[in-house]
Design an enzyme around this catalytic site. Sequence first.
Site, PDB file in Angstrom:
ATOM      1  N   SER A 227      27.441  32.979  44.999  1.00  0.00           N
ATOM      2  CA  SER A 227      26.972  32.610  46.150  1.00  0.00           C
ATOM      3  C   SER A 227      25.453  32.181  46.026  1.00  0.00           C
ATOM      4  O   SER A 227      24.573  33.038  45.469  1.00  0.00           O
ATOM      5  CB  SER A 227      26.872  33.675  47.225  1.00  0.00           C
ATOM      6  OG  SER A 227      28.455  34.052  47.514  1.00  0.00           O
TER       7      SER A 227
ATOM      8  N   ARG B 269      34.630  37.997  37.032  1.00  0.00           N
ATOM      9  CA  ARG B 269      35.689  36.886  37.520  1.00  0.00           C
ATOM     10  C   ARG B 269      35.627  35.787  36.643  1.00  0.00           C
ATOM     11  O   ARG B 269      36.736  35.364  36.451  1.00  0.00           O
ATOM     12  CB  ARG B 269      35.254  36.677  38.784  1.00  0.00           C
ATOM     13  CG  ARG B 269      35.603  37.970  39.975  1.00  0.00           C
ATOM     14  CD  ARG B 269      35.292  37.605  41.264  1.00  0.00           C
ATOM     15  NE  ARG B 269      35.362  38.773  42.180  1.00  0.00           N
ATOM     16  CZ  ARG B 269      35.278  38.885  43.516  1.00  0.00           C
ATOM     17  NH1 ARG B 269      34.805  37.487  44.098  1.00  0.00           N
ATOM     18  NH2 ARG B 269      35.369  39.634  44.426  1.00  0.00           N
TER      19      ARG B 269
ATOM     20  N   GLU C  92      35.669  33.550  43.721  1.00  0.00           N
ATOM     21  CA  GLU C  92      34.363  33.490  43.999  1.00  0.00           C
ATOM     22  C   GLU C  92      33.294  33.939  42.772  1.00  0.00           C
ATOM     23  O   GLU C  92      33.508  35.308  42.586  1.00  0.00           O
ATOM     24  CB  GLU C  92      33.837  34.105  45.265  1.00  0.00           C
ATOM     25  CG  GLU C  92      32.408  33.878  45.538  1.00  0.00           C
ATOM     26  CD  GLU C  92      31.582  34.820  46.432  1.00  0.00           C
ATOM     27  OE1 GLU C  92      30.784  35.497  46.427  1.00  0.00           O
ATOM     28  OE2 GLU C  92      32.546  35.149  47.542  1.00  0.00           O
TER      29      GLU C  92
ATOM     30  N   ARG D  88      28.007  48.937  43.129  1.00  0.00           N
ATOM     31  CA  ARG D  88      28.416  48.857  44.686  1.00  0.00           C
ATOM     32  C   ARG D  88      29.652  49.685  44.916  1.00  0.00           C
ATOM     33  O   ARG D  88      30.571  49.799  44.222  1.00  0.00           O
ATOM     34  CB  ARG D  88      28.701  47.278  44.997  1.00  0.00           C
ATOM     35  CG  ARG D  88      27.452  46.340  44.649  1.00  0.00           C
ATOM     36  CD  ARG D  88      27.909  45.013  45.184  1.00  0.00           C
ATOM     37  NE  ARG D  88      26.866  44.017  44.744  1.00  0.00           N
ATOM     38  CZ  ARG D  88      27.101  42.608  44.983  1.00  0.00           C
ATOM     39  NH1 ARG D  88      28.058  42.177  45.506  1.00  0.00           N
ATOM     40  NH2 ARG D  88      26.055  42.065  44.592  1.00  0.00           N
TER      41      ARG D  88
ATOM     42  N   ARG E 173      37.804  43.413  41.323  1.00  0.00           N
ATOM     43  CA  ARG E 173      36.679  44.210  42.191  1.00  0.00           C
ATOM     44  C   ARG E 173      36.413  45.334  41.738  1.00  0.00           C
ATOM     45  O   ARG E 173      37.375  46.118  41.276  1.00  0.00           O
ATOM     46  CB  ARG E 173      37.233  44.251  43.690  1.00  0.00           C
ATOM     47  CG  ARG E 173      37.456  42.978  44.046  1.00  0.00           C
ATOM     48  CD  ARG E 173      37.871  43.105  45.823  1.00  0.00           C
ATOM     49  NE  ARG E 173      36.962  43.631  46.674  1.00  0.00           N
ATOM     50  CZ  ARG E 173      36.253  42.631  47.416  1.00  0.00           C
ATOM     51  NH1 ARG E 173      36.062  41.367  47.272  1.00  0.00           N
ATOM     52  NH2 ARG E 173      35.088  43.091  48.183  1.00  0.00           N
TER      53      ARG E 173
END
Length: 426
Positions: free
Chosen positions: A350, A389, A347, A260, A275
């Site tokens: 999701s 993460r 996070e 990404r 990130r």
Amino acid sequence: MLDINLFRQQPDVVREALRKRQMDPSPVDQVIALDEQRRALIQQVEELKAERNRVSKEIGRMKDAAERQTKIEAMRAVGDRISEMDERLRAVESELHDLMATFPNIPDERVPYGVDESDNVVLETVGELPQFDFEPRPHWELGPALGILDFERGVKITGSRFYVLSGAGARLQRALIAFMLDLHIKQGYLEKYPPFMVKTETVFGAGQLPKFADNLYKDHEEDLYFVPTAEVPLTGLHMDEILDEEDLPLWYTAYTPCFRREKMSAGRDVRGIKRGHQFDKVEMYMFTKPEESMDAFEKMYNHAVETARLLGLPYRTHQLCTGDLGFGAAITYDLEVWAAGCQEWLEVSSVSNVTDFQARRANIRYRPKGGGKPRYVHTLNGSGLGLPRVMIAILENYQQADGSVVVPEVLRPWMGGIAVIRPEGN
């Protein structure tokens, strides 16, 4: 993709959904106008074709050559009009399709209203935060000191936001992937190893296009996209298929690297490996009947929670509000784990019920066993969990005063006997 009947019969439902998402509702009127134009053109074309068919039969019965020629010339003109209107119809249908592809999913009625992430609701916080008798260090200090994380060589061989894992660090990453896959298999998922590049149609079907086009890496020569998440190829597995009801639900899990284009603000999330443009993730994915999708949603969330629990990581859960809900999601729980060194919740998953949103885009249906018209499936997805993460949380929460890091017991079968990652030279 939303059902066109929503715009025809309940346009206010769509308008209200857009307002809840903090979006402009005016495009609803554009869809209605284009749909009316499309239906009017279809009717006109059908009437002209019916006329042409009727007159063609008449021509076949005519004995007068001059009269027959006159009718033939008239039908050529009708044929030209049909061709012209067919072209207009294709243009209107294309414009309508492209516009409808920009509409997000309708939030579930259980989703709390909110403007942005500050209005997300904490549902639960589980586990005690680790306590230290020394100042815990962030992973961007721990990793290099242990000799398992190399930022300089990552930048040298690729560029900013890339890094190299080495030795026990690389093995820890691999152990996490294997542990998660094996756990999800025990939970009932079927493992898949999908391609890491997919066609445009596959990316569109998963809801990544056109909205996220700027965040995707693409091979323009071959018209292939690098996957931003395994959710994309897993959606595509049953694209343009009609499944049997007896085969549902289908539960899949897959590991992929994810690519990404991360657009980060200066000064935010720029340190460490939180990130990056490339990361690893294990995905959970479900195809279900509509009436079973909310129960499946809770099951998938519990599967993600079990992953964090077995790793011994304190976690908390947010329910996303309407203003922070993802493009394709109808309802989402975000799972976060605590990282003691950088002192923040990260996070790592999701979990979303996407209802029939992806199924409409990818044309995935099932045939009811009692007969009747095929119905769209519901799809659900969730990270189980996302790296790096989880790696950050393990390094920072399991660190010791001497700079070493204890490997969570559940991961040791994949670590070749390594129970403690020690600094270089020790």
